[in-house]
Design a protein around this motif. Structure first.
Motif, PDB file in Angstrom:
ATOM      1  N   ALA A  30      43.891  50.457  43.294  1.00 29.69           N
ATOM      2  CA  ALA A  30      44.871  50.491  42.318  1.00 29.69           C
ATOM      3  C   ALA A  30      44.057  49.369  40.684  1.00 29.69           C
ATOM      4  O   ALA A  30      45.242  49.783  39.469  1.00 29.69           O
ATOM      5  CB  ALA A  30      45.335  49.146  43.135  1.00 29.69           C
ATOM      6  N   THR A  31      43.270  48.522  40.803  1.00 29.64           N
ATOM      7  CA  THR A  31      42.727  48.091  39.936  1.00 29.64           C
ATOM      8  C   THR A  31      41.646  48.500  39.606  1.00 29.64           C
ATOM      9  O   THR A  31      40.490  48.735  40.776  1.00 29.64           O
ATOM     10  CB  THR A  31      43.317  46.782  39.045  1.00 29.64           C
ATOM     11  N   ASP A  32      40.568  48.279  38.767  1.00 29.60           N
ATOM     12  CA  ASP A  32      39.336  48.373  38.340  1.00 29.60           C
ATOM     13  C   ASP A  32      38.710  47.214  39.892  1.00 29.60           C
ATOM     14  O   ASP A  32      37.659  47.906  40.449  1.00 29.60           O
ATOM     15  CB  ASP A  32      38.592  47.324  37.123  1.00 29.60           C
ATOM     16  N   ASP A  33      39.435  46.593  40.233  1.00 29.84           N
ATOM     17  CA  ASP A  33      38.582  45.457  41.361  1.00 29.84           C
ATOM     18  C   ASP A  33      39.733  45.044  42.784  1.00 29.84           C
ATOM     19  O   ASP A  33      39.315  44.243  43.456  1.00 29.84           O
ATOM     20  CB  ASP A  33      38.100  44.560  41.285  1.00 29.84           C
ATOM     21  N   CYS A  34      40.610  46.049  42.393  1.00 26.43           N
ATOM     22  CA  CYS A  34      41.586  45.850  43.384  1.00 26.43           C
ATOM     23  C   CYS A  34      41.921  47.545  44.170  1.00 26.43           C
ATOM     24  O   CYS A  34      42.246  47.984  43.571  1.00 26.43           O
ATOM     25  CB  CYS A  34      43.231  45.627  42.909  1.00 26.43           C
ATOM     26  N   GLU A  35      41.461  47.467  45.558  1.00 24.95           N
ATOM     27  CA  GLU A  35      42.101  48.545  46.328  1.00 24.95           C
ATOM     28  C   GLU A  35      43.537  48.791  46.990  1.00 24.95           C
ATOM     29  O   GLU A  35      43.589  48.236  47.670  1.00 24.95           O
ATOM     30  CB  GLU A  35      40.617  49.066  47.353  1.00 24.95           C
ATOM     31  N   ALA A  36      44.341  49.467  47.461  1.00 24.26           N
ATOM     32  CA  ALA A  36      45.120  50.093  47.764  1.00 24.26           C
ATOM     33  C   ALA A  36      44.552  50.358  49.220  1.00 24.26           C
ATOM     34  O   ALA A  36      43.781  51.880  49.488  1.00 24.26           O
ATOM     35  CB  ALA A  36      45.799  50.985  47.561  1.00 24.26           C
ATOM     36  N   LEU A  37      45.128  49.966  50.503  1.00 24.65           N
ATOM     37  CA  LEU A  37      44.842  49.562  51.485  1.00 24.65           C
ATOM     38  C   LEU A  37      46.095  50.151  52.784  1.00 24.65           C
ATOM     39  O   LEU A  37      46.817  50.097  52.509  1.00 24.65           O
ATOM     40  CB  LEU A  37      44.312  48.871  53.061  1.00 24.65           C
ATOM     41  N   LYS A  38      45.773  51.180  53.678  1.00 25.41           N
ATOM     42  CA  LYS A  38      46.518  51.433  54.146  1.00 25.41           C
ATOM     43  C   LYS A  38      46.163  51.400  55.359  1.00 25.41           C
ATOM     44  O   LYS A  38      45.277  51.687  56.607  1.00 25.41           O
ATOM     45  CB  LYS A  38      47.215  53.172  54.053  1.00 25.41           C
ATOM     46  N   CYS A  39      47.329  50.234  56.332  1.00 30.73           N
ATOM     47  CA  CYS A  39      47.078  49.742  57.508  1.00 30.73           C
ATOM     48  C   CYS A  39      46.769  50.995  58.463  1.00 30.73           C
ATOM     49  O   CYS A  39      47.958  51.404  59.087  1.00 30.73           O
ATOM     50  CB  CYS A  39      47.918  48.841  57.945  1.00 30.73           C
ATOM     51  N   ASN A 203      46.946  56.445  42.829  1.00 30.72           N
ATOM     52  CA  ASN A 203      46.673  55.191  41.226  1.00 30.72           C
ATOM     53  C   ASN A 203      47.553  55.113  40.367  1.00 30.72           C
ATOM     54  O   ASN A 203      48.154  53.923  39.116  1.00 30.72           O
ATOM     55  CB  ASN A 203      45.815  54.302  41.137  1.00 30.72           C
ATOM     56  N   LYS A 204      48.258  56.302  40.308  1.00 31.74           N
ATOM     57  CA  LYS A 204      48.972  56.925  38.844  1.00 31.74           C
ATOM     58  C   LYS A 204      50.059  56.577  39.483  1.00 31.74           C
ATOM     59  O   LYS A 204      51.005  57.548  38.245  1.00 31.74           O
ATOM     60  CB  LYS A 204      48.688  57.658  38.365  1.00 31.74           C
ATOM     61  N   ALA A 205      50.674  56.640  40.588  1.00 27.32           N
ATOM     62  CA  ALA A 205      51.904  56.374  40.625  1.00 27.32           C
ATOM     63  C   ALA A 205      53.423  55.421  40.011  1.00 27.32           C
ATOM     64  O   ALA A 205      51.821  54.225  39.402  1.00 27.32           O
ATOM     65  CB  ALA A 205      52.261  55.782  42.626  1.00 27.32           C
ATOM     66  N   ARG A 206      54.195  55.428  39.613  1.00 31.01           N
ATOM     67  CA  ARG A 206      55.218  55.362  39.267  1.00 31.01           C
ATOM     68  C   ARG A 206      55.771  53.560  38.789  1.00 31.01           C
ATOM     69  O   ARG A 206      55.290  51.961  38.112  1.00 31.01           O
ATOM     70  CB  ARG A 206      56.713  55.884  38.564  1.00 31.01           C
ATOM     71  N   LEU A 207      55.067  53.106  40.615  1.00 34.33           N
ATOM     72  CA  LEU A 207      55.552  51.812  40.600  1.00 34.33           C
ATOM     73  C   LEU A 207      54.332  51.686  42.239  1.00 34.33           C
ATOM     74  O   LEU A 207      54.404  52.311  43.119  1.00 34.33           O
ATOM     75  CB  LEU A 207      56.791  51.408  41.194  1.00 34.33           C
ATOM     76  N   THR A 208      53.406  51.211  42.460  1.00 35.57           N
ATOM     77  CA  THR A 208      51.984  50.757  43.066  1.00 35.57           C
ATOM     78  C   THR A 208      51.709  49.807  43.477  1.00 35.57           C
ATOM     79  O   THR A 208      51.855  49.055  42.770  1.00 35.57           O
ATOM     80  CB  THR A 208      51.014  51.666  43.078  1.00 35.57           C
ATOM     81  N   VAL A 209      50.935  49.662  44.457  1.00 39.07           N
ATOM     82  CA  VAL A 209      50.356  47.936  44.636  1.00 39.07           C
ATOM     83  C   VAL A 209      49.534  47.812  43.640  1.00 39.07           C
ATOM     84  O   VAL A 209      48.488  48.663  43.580  1.00 39.07           O
ATOM     85  CB  VAL A 209      49.187  48.011  46.104  1.00 39.07           C
ATOM     86  N   ASP A 210      49.283  46.664  43.654  1.00 48.34           N
ATOM     87  CA  ASP A 210      48.494  45.891  42.800  1.00 48.34           C
ATOM     88  C   ASP A 210      48.339  44.494  43.101  1.00 48.34           C
ATOM     89  O   ASP A 210      48.953  43.999  44.082  1.00 48.34           O
ATOM     90  CB  ASP A 210      48.495  45.957  41.415  1.00 48.34           C
ATOM     91  N   PRO A 211      47.620  43.441  42.456  1.00 45.87           N
ATOM     92  CA  PRO A 211      47.546  41.945  42.819  1.00 45.87           C
ATOM     93  C   PRO A 211      49.039  40.674  43.053  1.00 45.87           C
ATOM     94  O   PRO A 211      48.913  40.048  43.453  1.00 45.87           O
ATOM     95  CB  PRO A 211      46.375  41.830  42.309  1.00 45.87           C
ATOM     96  N   THR A 212      49.408  41.912  41.614  1.00 43.88           N
ATOM     97  CA  THR A 212      51.070  40.911  41.252  1.00 43.88           C
ATOM     98  C   THR A 212      52.145  41.645  42.763  1.00 43.88           C
ATOM     99  O   THR A 212      52.788  41.178  42.246  1.00 43.88           O
ATOM    100  CB  THR A 212      51.309  41.206  40.182  1.00 43.88           C
ATOM    101  N   ASN A 213      51.825  43.329  42.741  1.00 46.69           N
ATOM    102  CA  ASN A 213      52.422  43.972  44.041  1.00 46.69           C
ATOM    103  C   ASN A 213      52.282  44.311  44.977  1.00 46.69           C
ATOM    104  O   ASN A 213      51.638  45.054  44.981  1.00 46.69           O
ATOM    105  CB  ASN A 213      52.740  45.033  43.040  1.00 46.69           C
ATOM    106  N   TYR A 214      51.903  43.012  45.684  1.00 43.59           N
ATOM    107  CA  TYR A 214      51.244  43.253  47.565  1.00 43.59           C
ATOM    108  C   TYR A 214      51.539  44.803  47.918  1.00 43.59           C
ATOM    109  O   TYR A 214      50.475  44.394  48.873  1.00 43.59           O
ATOM    110  CB  TYR A 214      51.927  42.086  48.068  1.00 43.59           C
ATOM    111  N   TYR A 215      52.168  44.736  48.126  1.00 42.23           N
ATOM    112  CA  TYR A 215      53.051  46.012  48.995  1.00 42.23           C
ATOM    113  C   TYR A 215      53.424  46.685  48.800  1.00 42.23           C
ATOM    114  O   TYR A 215      54.967  46.607  48.479  1.00 42.23           O
ATOM    115  CB  TYR A 215      52.942  45.736  50.730  1.00 42.23           C
TER     116      TYR A 215
END
Length: 287
Positions: A30-39, A203-215
């Motif tokens: 999602a960012t350099d030090d944050c991954e988007a995970l799927k449960c 990670n190029k979606a218009r709105l995706t998860v990151d440390p301030t957009n939790y899920y």
């Protein structure tokens, strides 16, 4: 000192924030030090790190002025969407309905309800937004699940909010408890993890998860939870056509080009368009 402050801003997420399951798949960085995970169990998409308590206390107080209203073009588009989304939900409302807008920001969306004679209140987590909204409406400060609210409502709105809730199940259960029988819960402008653009653009979606957009939720995840707690899906809407974000020819070309690159395992270098089904807009009724 700056590095220490940044380290304090975030915390690592251990286990799914929705179902507490430990298994997951990594979708993308999602960012350099944050991954988007799927449960692997419930399917929610979530960030591998989020704001810490320290981060929350330093990020949210000025969110309204520093983030939400900073981009003038996005602010104009958002206000146009307020009218479109209000026109959609008002068809299901009785005159003089009691409305609670959770995450009401500065109160601008409530203005549309007030203009038609509805009784309006709000809940807001950001300090500067709360102070602005409280000049016009009764507003509860903080998290919905912890707010001392005695009233009952015909409509509770969570517009662009569920992806930010610190305790989403607690907040949703609180919302249900505050609804009158037959009352409506309107969840809107929340990124859809099942959308075509999220699946293609990552990670190029218009709105995706990151440390301030939790899920990111799906309709199924929300509907399964809400139906268990006495709600049923009553209406839904795909806001794209006839909105400020519509650019049908260019958007189709953008998605098609991205799909081709994804099939070839090549990098997509541009941000996804708004496009169809990118955001959830769901209305639930208390039964």
């Amino acid at each position: 000192m700056q590095a220490d402050a940044n380290d304090k801003m975030y915390r690592k997420v251990v286990g799914c924030p929705w179902c507490a399951w430990g298994g997951y798949s990594v979708l993308y960085h999602a960012t350099d030090d944050c991954e988007a995970l799927k449960c692997d169990r419930c399917g929610i998409v979530y960030a591998s790190k989020v704001l810490s308590r320290y981060g929350i206390e330093h990020y949210w107080p000025t969110y309204e002025s520093m983030v939400h209203m900073k981009d003038e073009k996005l602010s104009r588009q958002r206000k146009a969407m307020y009218q479109i989304e209000y026109d959609f939900i008002k068809r299901y409302m009785a005159p003089q309905s009691a409305v609670l807008d959770v995450g009401c920001s500065n109160g601008d969306f409530l203005d549309y309800f007030k203009k038609d004679g509805h009784i309006c209140e709000g809940v807001e987590f950001g300090k500067d937004a709360f102070e602005q909204a409280a000049k016009r409406y009764r507003v509860y400060y903080g998290e919905l699940s912890k707010a001392d609210i005695k009233n009952q409502y015909d409509l509770i709105v969570l517009r662009g909010v569920v992806q930010y809730l610190l305790h989403p199940k607690d907040d949703l259960k609180k919302a249900i408890s505050l609804l009158k029988q037959g009352g409506l819960l309107y969840i809107s402008s929340s990124p859809n993890a099942d959308s075509v653009c999220h699946r293609i653009f990552g990670n190029k979606a218009r709105l995706t998860v990151d440390p301030t957009n939790y899920y990111m939720f799906t309709e199924k995840i929300l509907s399964d939870f809400l139906s268990f707690h006495g709600m049923r899906l009553f209406a839904d809407k795909d806001f794209y056509l006839n909105t400020p974000y519509e650019d049908i020819e260019n958007d189709i070309c953008s998605v098609a080009k991205a799909f081709k690159l994804r099939k070839q395992d090549k990098e997509i270098t541009w941000t996804a368009p708004a496009f169809f089904d990118s955001m959830l807009s769901l209305v639930y009724k208390k039964i």
